[in-house]
Design an enzyme around this catalytic site. Structure first.
Site, PDB file in Angstrom:
ATOM      1  N   ASP A  39       0.693  -1.257  -0.028  1.00 21.49           N
ATOM      2  CA  ASP A  39      -0.077   0.055  -0.021  1.00 21.49           C
ATOM      3  C   ASP A  39       1.049   1.118  -0.036  1.00 21.49           C
ATOM      4  O   ASP A  39       1.966   1.399   0.391  1.00 21.49           O
ATOM      5  CB  ASP A  39      -0.978   0.006   1.152  1.00 21.49           C
ATOM      6  CG  ASP A  39      -1.971   0.991   1.304  1.00 21.49           C
ATOM      7  OD1 ASP A  39      -2.500   1.452   0.012  1.00 21.49           O
ATOM      8  OD2 ASP A  39      -2.561   1.454   2.315  1.00 21.49           O
ATOM      9  N   ASN A  87     -10.625  -2.714  -6.517  1.00 19.37           N
ATOM     10  CA  ASN A  87      -9.914  -1.755  -7.098  1.00 19.37           C
ATOM     11  C   ASN A  87     -10.489  -1.576  -8.799  1.00 19.37           C
ATOM     12  O   ASN A  87      -9.955  -0.679  -9.451  1.00 19.37           O
ATOM     13  CB  ASN A  87      -8.183  -2.411  -7.281  1.00 19.37           C
ATOM     14  CG  ASN A  87      -7.296  -2.211  -6.206  1.00 19.37           C
ATOM     15  OD1 ASN A  87      -6.589  -3.035  -5.876  1.00 19.37           O
ATOM     16  ND2 ASN A  87      -7.866  -1.163  -5.169  1.00 19.37           N
TER      17      ASN A  87
HETATM   18  C1  FPP Z   1      -1.869   0.174  -3.450  1.00 14.34           C
HETATM   19  O1  FPP Z   1      -1.411   1.608  -3.515  1.00 14.34           O
HETATM   20  C2  FPP Z   1      -1.021  -0.752  -4.370  1.00 14.34           C
HETATM   21  C3  FPP Z   1      -1.798  -1.414  -5.401  1.00 14.34           C
HETATM   22  C4  FPP Z   1      -3.369  -1.226  -5.307  1.00 14.34           C
HETATM   23  C5  FPP Z   1      -1.173  -2.049  -6.546  1.00 14.34           C
HETATM   24  C6  FPP Z   1      -0.103  -2.558  -6.234  1.00 14.34           C
HETATM   25  C7  FPP Z   1       0.615  -2.659  -7.418  1.00 14.34           C
HETATM   26  C8  FPP Z   1       2.151  -2.465  -7.890  1.00 14.34           C
HETATM   27  C9  FPP Z   1       3.006  -2.666  -6.550  1.00 14.34           C
HETATM   28  C10 FPP Z   1       2.604  -2.669  -8.955  1.00 14.34           C
HETATM   29  C11 FPP Z   1       2.450  -3.759  -9.687  1.00 14.34           C
HETATM   30  C12 FPP Z   1       2.457  -5.231  -9.113  1.00 14.34           C
HETATM   31  C13 FPP Z   1       3.075  -6.429  -9.645  1.00 14.34           C
HETATM   32  C14 FPP Z   1       3.089  -7.421  -8.762  1.00 14.34           C
HETATM   33  C15 FPP Z   1       3.676  -6.454 -10.796  1.00 14.34           C
HETATM   34  P1  FPP Z   1      -2.422   2.750  -3.413  1.00 14.34           P
HETATM   35  O2  FPP Z   1      -2.587   2.899  -5.226  1.00 14.34           O
HETATM   36  O3  FPP Z   1      -3.635   2.178  -2.818  1.00 14.34           O
HETATM   37  O4  FPP Z   1      -1.770   3.790  -2.712  1.00 14.34           O
HETATM   38  P2  FPP Z   1      -2.471   4.804  -2.168  1.00 14.34           P
HETATM   39  O5  FPP Z   1      -3.326   4.276  -0.853  1.00 14.34           O
HETATM   40  O6  FPP Z   1      -1.261   5.954  -1.614  1.00 14.34           O
HETATM   41  O7  FPP Z   1      -3.175   5.760  -2.832  1.00 14.34           O
END
Ligand code: FPP
Length: 277
Positions: A39, A87
Site C-alpha cells: 500500500d 480496485n
Molecule cells: C496500493 O497502493 C497498491 C496497489 C493497488 C497496486 C499494487 C501494485 C504494484 C505494486 C505494482 C504492480 C504489481 C506487480 C506484482 C507487478 P495505492 O494505489 O492504494 O496507494 P495509496 O493508498 O497511497 O493511494
C-alpha cells in the site's frame, strides 16, 4: 550454530545496518508464509508530484526485491496483494496501467523466477482479468509449475469474502452431487476449497503505509497471523524492512488461543510433581 545463520548462497547485503537486521533472524524459526498488503503507491507518487501510475511503477522494484529475498531466505510461501476486486472501481486509465505493469513484470521476470526455482500461482477471480493478462499468468504458472522452491502467490481481482463465498458454493455443490456428506463439513473441507488450498496459512501479515486494516485480504487464512505494519510506503519497501518484520515476528509469542508458554511450562512441571510414578 549453523542453522541460525543465512543459508549458503545468500548474497551478503552491503549495508551494515541491513546486515545487522539479517543477523538477528533465526533461520530455524522462519515464518512459513508471509503475506503482504502493498500500500502507499499513490501517496509515494503524490509526494513527488508524479502521476499515481509512477508510484505503481516504482512499486515493481520493491516486488522484485521482496520476492527474490523471500526465496533466498527460504520462505515456503509469499503472497502479495496486487489488485483487489474493489480496485476495479479505480479510473480506467489506472486499472489499464496496472494491468500493463503486471504483464511487463511477468515478461521481464519470468525467467528469473524460474531460475530461482520459484513456483508462481495467481489467486483470486483470475477469470475477470483481461485476456492478455490471463495469458501471461497462465504462461508463468505453467513455466514454473515443476519448481520446488518458494511458492509465490499473487492476489489479483481478489476479495477474501468472495473467496469464502466461492468455497461455500463448492462445498454446497459437493454435497448436492453426493461427494461429501453434510456432517463431514468442517474447517478442513472449507480450507481445501480456498484459492490457497495446499499452502501453509500466513504466519506473518505485513502492511505498508501505516494503515491498520486487513482490507478483505485472506480473511479465513489470517486467523492467527501476526500483524506487522510499517509507515514506509510500498515503493520504499526493501529487504531490510522484510528482515525487520521477521525479527519482530520471532520476538513475539504465538499462543493460538492457549495460555502463555511460561504458564504452560509451569502447569506441566506441577503436573509432573503431582503425578505418582
Ligand atoms: C496500493 O497502493 C497498491 C496497489 C493497488 C497496486 C499494487 C501494485 C504494484 C505494486 C505494482 C504492480 C504489481 C506487480 C506484482 C507487478 P495505492 O494505489 O492504494 O496507494 P495509496 O493508498 O497511497 O493511494
Amino acid at each position: 550454530m549453523p542453522a541460525r545463520n543465512p543459508p549458503t548462497g545468500f548474497s551478503s547485503p552491503s549495508h551494515d545496518e541491513e546486515r545487522e537486521v539479517l543477523d538477528g533472524i533465526d533461520f530455524l524459526r522462519l515464518p512459513r508464509h508471509v503475506a503482504i498488503i502493498m500500500d502507499g503507491n499513490g501517496r509515494w507518487a503524490r509526494a513527488r508530484h508524479l502521476p499515481r501510475i509512477a508510484g505503481h511503477r516504482a512499486g515493481i522494484a520493491a516486488v522484485r526485491d521482496v520476492v527474490e529475498t523471500s526465496a533466498r531466505l527460504g520462505l515456503e510461501v509469499l503472497t502479495l496483494y496486487a489488485f483487489s476486486r474493489e480496485n476495479w472501481r479505480r479510473p480506467n486509465a489506472e486499472v489499464n496501467a496496472l494491468m500493463r505493469l503486471l504483464r511487463e513484470y511477468l515478461e521481464n521476470e519470468l525467467e528469473t523466477l524460474h531460475q530461482k526455482n520459484i513456483r508462481f500461482r495467481p489467486i483470486g477471480r483470475v477469470d475477470e482479468l483481461p485476456p492478455s493478462v490471463k495469458r501471461a499468468l497462465h504462461k508463468a504458472e505453467a513455466r514454473t509449475a515443476g519448481n520446488t522452491g518458494m511458492e509465490f502467490l499473487i492476489a489479483l481481482s481478489y476479495s477474501g469474502r468472495t473467496e469464502i463465498a466461492d468455497a461455500a458454493r463448492q462445498v454446497a455443490e459437493d454435497v448436492v452431487e453426493g461427494r461429501i456428506r453434510l456432517d463431514e463439513i468442517d474447517e478442513g473441507v472449507v480450507d481445501a476449497r480456498l484459492y490457497t488450498a495446499g499452502c501453509a496459512e500466513p504466519d506473518l501479515l505485513v502492511r505498508t503505509s501505516g494503515e491498520l486494516r486487513v482490507s478483505n485480504f485472506l480473511l479465513w487464512q489470517i486467523a492467527y497471523a501476526e500483524l506487522w505494519v510499517t509507515q514506509d510506503l510500498w515503493p520504499d519497501f526493501r529487504r531490510k524492512q522484510l528482515y525487520q518484520a521477521i525479527v519482530d515476528y520471532q520476538a513475539r509469542e504465538r499462543r493460538f488461543g492457549d495460555i502463555d508458554s511460561h504458564t504452560i511450562a509451569a502447569r506441566t512441571r506441577s503436573r509432573r510433581r503431582t503425578t505418582k510414578p
